[in-house]
Design an enzyme around this catalytic site. Sequence first.
Site, PDB file in Angstrom:
ATOM      1  N   ASN A 141       0.806  -1.218   0.000  1.00 40.72           N
ATOM      2  CA  ASN A 141       0.000   0.000   0.000  1.00 40.72           C
ATOM      3  C   ASN A 141       0.838   1.267   0.000  1.00 40.72           C
ATOM      4  O   ASN A 141       0.355   2.335  -0.386  1.00 40.72           O
ATOM      5  CB  ASN A 141      -0.940   0.005   1.208  1.00 40.72           C
ATOM      6  CG  ASN A 141      -2.159  -0.857   0.980  1.00 40.72           C
ATOM      7  OD1 ASN A 141      -2.724  -0.882  -0.099  1.00 40.72           O
ATOM      8  ND2 ASN A 141      -2.555  -1.583   2.011  1.00 40.72           N
ATOM      9  N   GLY A 178       1.576   9.523   0.370  1.00 36.37           N
ATOM     10  CA  GLY A 178       3.011   9.598   0.630  1.00 36.37           C
ATOM     11  C   GLY A 178       3.453  10.726   1.533  1.00 36.37           C
ATOM     12  O   GLY A 178       4.656  10.960   1.690  1.00 36.37           O
ATOM     13  N   ARG A 189     -10.071  12.603  10.738  1.00 33.99           N
ATOM     14  CA  ARG A 189     -10.551  11.674   9.720  1.00 33.99           C
ATOM     15  C   ARG A 189     -11.786  10.893  10.167  1.00 33.99           C
ATOM     16  O   ARG A 189     -12.660  10.589   9.349  1.00 33.99           O
ATOM     17  CB  ARG A 189      -9.433  10.709   9.317  1.00 33.99           C
ATOM     18  CG  ARG A 189      -8.363  11.387   8.488  1.00 33.99           C
ATOM     19  CD  ARG A 189      -7.331  10.408   7.967  1.00 33.99           C
ATOM     20  NE  ARG A 189      -6.416  11.078   7.047  1.00 33.99           N
ATOM     21  CZ  ARG A 189      -5.486  10.453   6.344  1.00 33.99           C
ATOM     22  NH1 ARG A 189      -5.327   9.148   6.452  1.00 33.99           N
ATOM     23  NH2 ARG A 189      -4.705  11.125   5.515  1.00 33.99           N
ATOM     24  N   HIS A 239      -7.454   2.465   6.619  1.00 33.28           N
ATOM     25  CA  HIS A 239      -6.349   2.076   7.489  1.00 33.28           C
ATOM     26  C   HIS A 239      -6.891   1.383   8.730  1.00 33.28           C
ATOM     27  O   HIS A 239      -7.882   1.820   9.315  1.00 33.28           O
ATOM     28  CB  HIS A 239      -5.561   3.321   7.913  1.00 33.28           C
ATOM     29  CG  HIS A 239      -4.278   3.042   8.641  1.00 33.28           C
ATOM     30  ND1 HIS A 239      -3.052   3.008   8.026  1.00 33.28           N
ATOM     31  CD2 HIS A 239      -4.028   2.763   9.935  1.00 33.28           C
ATOM     32  CE1 HIS A 239      -2.104   2.749   8.908  1.00 33.28           C
ATOM     33  NE2 HIS A 239      -2.676   2.585  10.085  1.00 33.28           N
TER      34      HIS A 239
END
Length: 489
Positions: free
Chosen positions: A78, A84, A318, A426
């Site tokens: 992943n 990134g 999030r 995640h």
Amino acid sequence: MSLSRRLFLGSTLAGVAGTALSTAHAGFADSKQIHWDKTVNVVIIGSGGAGLATAVSAAEHGVKDILVLEKLAFLGGNTAIATGAFNTSDPKQKEQGIKDSPELHAEQTLKGGDFRANPTLVHELTENSYETLRWLEEKGVRFQPKILQVYGALWPRSHATEASKGSDYIRVLSNEAKKLGVEILTQARVVDIIREKPLSGRVLGLEYVNKEGKSVFVRALKAVVACAGGFGANREMRSLHDPRLYNLTTTNNPAASTGEVLTMMQDIGADVTGMDHIQCNPGCPPGRKLRVNMFSWPQNMIMVGFDGKRFIAEDSRRDQMRDAILALPKQTAFCIQDDYGQSLNNTGHQKDNLKGLETGDAWRADTLEELAKKAGIDPQNLVKTVEEYNKGCDAGKDPGGKKPHNLRRIEKAPFWAGYAGMSVHHTMGGVVINTDTQVIDRHGKVIPGLHAVGEITGGIHGSNRLGGNAIADVFTFGRLTGIALANGK
């Protein structure tokens, strides 16, 4: 699991000697009877950022005979498809008027995860992340000069790579690993981690199946290091811990984040924590397949629903973004950008967004009214929303609650819109580790010879991971694991 003539059962099943069972799947198997096909010092499961960082760090600190096993036909996991962004406090922030420190980074990480993370691991991350950033730069990773705030990061400490997504890291570290003599095998699927006894003793090695379908037993004299990622692509496993997530898509490589290595470690006694802490990110809405990305940098976009109205501050946590989008009609939002904002996206995301124009997942128009009509958004409300947002940018105070340093006007045509549903992104839960990344068992003791790095671990992010902390996590703890292995841990 396929039978193997190499692994014979102990005296309790002497009458059926020759019938093979893996140690973890048949606790009474005698590990002493295994015929090891290969012996190395360290074997690493997974070639994502965590695995390659561990391999490179260990090799440059003098560890020889390192083997990396990747179940897919290509490297990267992943990490290769991640945005990134790397979070760390950095002296360069002062040049941009940003105050930061490892202590503030730790404080925000703990608070952002509802204080459910292990403070010792969090401080280990934040106190070593800048040195890891410099380490990556020394290897050849190039970062953009401006430090920004990635989606869900809560503070401007996110370092973006110069080129495309997280693939920069994989390219640089895989080349470095090969230079250092690390052996990397693809299409090598690990099916068992082998311990001396079912729930005690040292981890001796593992079994994997090669591309010809043959079982291979590898003895690891120093350690097995599990860097196999999380379980976000395993629908049954994730919905066991959060039933809301069963029908959602995932941002993960669907073949990578399947969780079987995590289960193997549980089978030999590893403790786990935070398994129900599962994060979602904007991705494909229900029924769509292409994930466009206009959301990574909150300063460059706003989000609206079909009604053309904003519903949350775009730089929120999030988990708050997840719950807000899942509460919208059709569980779908739209990101709105101008052309300048679009130009600031990573080049890989720009390509995805251009593809979205062809697939009907993104839209572009010279006016906001035309854009809204193309996307199915209320045109009158969208124009009013952008006008109010721009006034807030000018005043330095957003009526929607976005922080002042993330405000930038949306004004340069053409304007862009892209779908933003919710996808599993995640898994913050995983095996329990200490600061040397040694895996801890259900009795609080180290499992000798077993380490874990990255998303397969728990306790670092708590209930909610800050955007940009995962990349910092995998590389920082990967680098530190290499040092620990060199020091005999």
